[in-house]
Design a protein around this motif. Structure first.
Motif, PDB file in Angstrom:
ATOM      1  N   THR A 153       0.821  -1.222   0.000  1.00 45.64           N
ATOM      2  CA  THR A 153       0.000   0.000   0.000  1.00 45.64           C
ATOM      3  C   THR A 153       0.852   1.268   0.000  1.00 45.64           C
ATOM      4  O   THR A 153       0.315   2.373  -0.002  1.00 45.64           O
ATOM      5  CB  THR A 153      -0.895   0.060   1.265  1.00 45.64           C
ATOM      6  N   TRP A 154       2.155   1.139   0.045  1.00 48.50           N
ATOM      7  CA  TRP A 154       3.009   2.310   0.279  1.00 48.50           C
ATOM      8  C   TRP A 154       2.982   3.322  -0.855  1.00 48.50           C
ATOM      9  O   TRP A 154       2.980   4.509  -0.631  1.00 48.50           O
ATOM     10  CB  TRP A 154       4.468   1.871   0.537  1.00 48.50           C
ATOM     11  N   GLU A 155       3.019   2.850  -2.085  1.00 45.26           N
ATOM     12  CA  GLU A 155       3.160   3.764  -3.232  1.00 45.26           C
ATOM     13  C   GLU A 155       1.847   3.891  -3.995  1.00 45.26           C
ATOM     14  O   GLU A 155       1.097   2.945  -4.096  1.00 45.26           O
ATOM     15  CB  GLU A 155       4.211   3.206  -4.214  1.00 45.26           C
ATOM     16  N   VAL A 156       1.636   5.100  -4.516  1.00 46.72           N
ATOM     17  CA  VAL A 156       0.458   5.300  -5.387  1.00 46.72           C
ATOM     18  C   VAL A 156       1.001   5.529  -6.796  1.00 46.72           C
ATOM     19  O   VAL A 156       1.101   6.664  -7.267  1.00 46.72           O
ATOM     20  CB  VAL A 156      -0.388   6.507  -4.940  1.00 46.72           C
ATOM     21  N   LYS A 157       1.376   4.444  -7.454  1.00 47.02           N
ATOM     22  CA  LYS A 157       1.993   4.585  -8.773  1.00 47.02           C
ATOM     23  C   LYS A 157       0.922   4.541  -9.854  1.00 47.02           C
ATOM     24  O   LYS A 157       0.108   3.599  -9.871  1.00 47.02           O
ATOM     25  CB  LYS A 157       2.992   3.444  -8.998  1.00 47.02           C
ATOM     26  N   PRO A 158       0.934   5.517 -10.762  1.00 47.25           N
ATOM     27  CA  PRO A 158      -0.093   5.553 -11.811  1.00 47.25           C
ATOM     28  C   PRO A 158      -0.134   4.259 -12.628  1.00 47.25           C
ATOM     29  O   PRO A 158      -1.199   3.794 -13.020  1.00 47.25           O
ATOM     30  CB  PRO A 158       0.307   6.743 -12.691  1.00 47.25           C
ATOM     31  N   GLU A 159       1.052   3.660 -12.854  1.00 49.89           N
ATOM     32  CA  GLU A 159       1.067   2.440 -13.687  1.00 49.89           C
ATOM     33  C   GLU A 159       0.424   1.247 -12.978  1.00 49.89           C
ATOM     34  O   GLU A 159       0.172   0.214 -13.578  1.00 49.89           O
ATOM     35  CB  GLU A 159       2.491   2.107 -14.165  1.00 49.89           C
ATOM     36  N   GLN A 160       0.144   1.385 -11.665  1.00 52.10           N
ATOM     37  CA  GLN A 160      -0.489   0.269 -10.941  1.00 52.10           C
ATOM     38  C   GLN A 160      -1.981   0.491 -10.737  1.00 52.10           C
ATOM     39  O   GLN A 160      -2.631  -0.247 -10.004  1.00 52.10           O
ATOM     40  CB  GLN A 160       0.219   0.066  -9.603  1.00 52.10           C
ATOM     41  N   GLU A 161      -2.503   1.522 -11.379  1.00 46.38           N
ATOM     42  CA  GLU A 161      -3.941   1.769 -11.222  1.00 46.38           C
ATOM     43  C   GLU A 161      -4.734   0.715 -11.995  1.00 46.38           C
ATOM     44  O   GLU A 161      -4.435   0.403 -13.142  1.00 46.38           O
ATOM     45  CB  GLU A 161      -4.311   3.178 -11.724  1.00 46.38           C
ATOM     46  N   ALA A 162      -5.739   0.162 -11.309  1.00 49.81           N
ATOM     47  CA  ALA A 162      -6.627  -0.821 -11.938  1.00 49.81           C
ATOM     48  C   ALA A 162      -8.032  -0.226 -11.948  1.00 49.81           C
ATOM     49  O   ALA A 162      -8.263   0.809 -11.327  1.00 49.81           O
ATOM     50  CB  ALA A 162      -6.613  -2.102 -11.112  1.00 49.81           C
ATOM     51  N   THR A 163      -8.950  -0.865 -12.639  1.00 48.71           N
ATOM     52  CA  THR A 163     -10.330  -0.383 -12.551  1.00 48.71           C
ATOM     53  C   THR A 163     -10.846  -0.745 -11.162  1.00 48.71           C
ATOM     54  O   THR A 163     -10.449  -1.770 -10.590  1.00 48.71           O
ATOM     55  CB  THR A 163     -11.237  -1.052 -13.600  1.00 48.71           C
ATOM     56  N   PHE A 164     -11.721   0.070 -10.620  1.00 43.25           N
ATOM     57  CA  PHE A 164     -12.190  -0.179  -9.256  1.00 43.25           C
ATOM     58  C   PHE A 164     -12.847  -1.556  -9.148  1.00 43.25           C
ATOM     59  O   PHE A 164     -12.730  -2.238  -8.136  1.00 43.25           O
ATOM     60  CB  PHE A 164     -13.160   0.908  -8.789  1.00 43.25           C
ATOM     61  N   ALA A 165     -13.510  -1.980 -10.195  1.00 36.71           N
ATOM     62  CA  ALA A 165     -14.213  -3.265 -10.166  1.00 36.71           C
ATOM     63  C   ALA A 165     -13.279  -4.416  -9.806  1.00 36.71           C
ATOM     64  O   ALA A 165     -13.698  -5.415  -9.230  1.00 36.71           O
ATOM     65  CB  ALA A 165     -14.874  -3.514 -11.512  1.00 36.71           C
ATOM     66  N   ASP A 166     -11.985  -4.297 -10.147  1.00 41.59           N
ATOM     67  CA  ASP A 166     -11.033  -5.380  -9.862  1.00 41.59           C
ATOM     68  C   ASP A 166     -10.543  -5.376  -8.420  1.00 41.59           C
ATOM     69  O   ASP A 166      -9.978  -6.351  -7.958  1.00 41.59           O
ATOM     70  CB  ASP A 166      -9.784  -5.229 -10.755  1.00 41.59           C
ATOM     71  N   GLY A 190      -2.043   1.267   4.230  1.00 37.26           N
ATOM     72  CA  GLY A 190      -1.588   2.654   4.069  1.00 37.26           C
ATOM     73  C   GLY A 190      -1.895   3.538   5.288  1.00 37.26           C
ATOM     74  O   GLY A 190      -2.188   3.054   6.359  1.00 37.26           O
ATOM     75  N   GLU A 191      -1.732   4.825   5.043  1.00 33.82           N
ATOM     76  CA  GLU A 191      -2.020   5.798   6.093  1.00 33.82           C
ATOM     77  C   GLU A 191      -3.241   6.617   5.647  1.00 33.82           C
ATOM     78  O   GLU A 191      -3.118   7.534   4.840  1.00 33.82           O
ATOM     79  CB  GLU A 191      -0.791   6.698   6.320  1.00 33.82           C
ATOM     80  N   PRO A 192      -4.428   6.281   6.183  1.00 28.54           N
ATOM     81  CA  PRO A 192      -5.660   6.903   5.678  1.00 28.54           C
ATOM     82  C   PRO A 192      -5.738   8.400   5.967  1.00 28.54           C
ATOM     83  O   PRO A 192      -6.427   9.125   5.242  1.00 28.54           O
ATOM     84  CB  PRO A 192      -6.773   6.147   6.419  1.00 28.54           C
ATOM     85  N   CYS A 193      -5.034   8.854   7.026  1.00 27.01           N
ATOM     86  CA  CYS A 193      -5.163  10.277   7.381  1.00 27.01           C
ATOM     87  C   CYS A 193      -4.302  11.191   6.510  1.00 27.01           C
ATOM     88  O   CYS A 193      -4.263  12.406   6.730  1.00 27.01           O
ATOM     89  CB  CYS A 193      -4.906  10.472   8.870  1.00 27.01           C
ATOM     90  N   MET A 194      -3.657  10.622   5.488  1.00 29.49           N
ATOM     91  CA  MET A 194      -3.072  11.479   4.454  1.00 29.49           C
ATOM     92  C   MET A 194      -4.198  12.202   3.717  1.00 29.49           C
ATOM     93  O   MET A 194      -3.974  13.160   3.003  1.00 29.49           O
ATOM     94  CB  MET A 194      -2.324  10.621   3.423  1.00 29.49           C
ATOM     95  N   TYR A 195      -5.417  11.687   3.876  1.00 29.97           N
ATOM     96  CA  TYR A 195      -6.566  12.231   3.146  1.00 29.97           C
ATOM     97  C   TYR A 195      -7.572  12.840   4.135  1.00 29.97           C
ATOM     98  O   TYR A 195      -7.682  12.377   5.268  1.00 29.97           O
ATOM     99  CB  TYR A 195      -7.254  11.120   2.343  1.00 29.97           C
TER     100      TYR A 195
END
Ligand code: SF4
Length: 195
Positions: A20-33, A70-75
């Motif tokens: 959960t550490w990185e939010v890499k654009p290349e690892q984005e999947a459709t939410f359904a998955d 992850g760390e939810p309070c980043m949001y």
């Protein structure tokens, strides 16, 4: 029901959700998955707050939501927690205490304080002050000392619940947790019988 948000810069060495550490654009999947992930991987998906609430309502019968990471309070979770509560869900957030906690008033906050981790983040007093529960990971006696120090140095709610969590449920850590809890109970009994 667990809602696991992607992203965490805290860097705990024992972290069991390193995916959960990185939010890499290349690892984005459709939410359904995402909800049907059966193995850990670094894929994440984006969804609007209202669609997430609707998804949980339509697909699951549980009505308690734990927002973690992850760390939810980043949001800023104010809107999301209010929306869940409008549909009679109860909400809980699990955080490391290294970010300001932005949630609805009724949300139960569990802070598992992460001190001196690789990411170099400091604890945020507001997060400790907002905690309903402090869940402290314990491996050695030093961790118990750190907890005492933390409770002295930070302002917390008068009814905050303090829970000791043996790291990886190791035998030594579990025995230490038992001993410390029993000693605390013993000390309070002593205090109250000597008023
Ligand atoms: S704060 Fe939580 S998600 Fe982040 S590194 Fe530590 S254990 Fe892992």
């Amino acid at each position: 029901m667990f809602v696991r948000l992607q992203g965490c810069p805290v860097g705990c060495p024992w972290c069991d959700t390193k995916h959960t550490w990185e939010v890499k654009p290349e690892q984005e999947a459709t939410f359904a998955d995402i909800p049907i992930k059966s193995v850990e991987n670094e894929k994440w998906g984006a969804i609007t707050e209202s669609d997430l609430v609707k998804f949980c309502l339509d697909n699951y019968s549980a009505r308690h939501i734990v927002i973690t990471g992850g760390e939810p309070c980043m949001y800023d979770l104010t809107n999301l927690t209010r929306m869940f509560q409008a549909y009679e869900f109860t909400c809980q957030v699990e955080t490391s205490g290294t970010y300001e906690v932005l949630v609805s008033e009724q949300t139960w906050i569990t802070v598992s304080p992460k001190v001196n981790m690789k990411g170099g983040l400091a604890l945020v007093p507001q997060a400790l002050g907002r905690a309903n529960e402090i869940k402290h990971p314990v491996g050695t006696h030093k961790d118990i000392d750190n907890l005492h120090e933390l409770l002295v140095n930070y302002e917390t709610k008068s009814d905050v619940v303090v829970a000791l969590q043996p790291i990886s449920q190791k035998e030594r850590a579990t025995a230490l947790v038992w001993r410390s809890a029993l000693k605390t109970i013993g000390d309070s009994l002593y205090k109250y019988t000597n008023i």
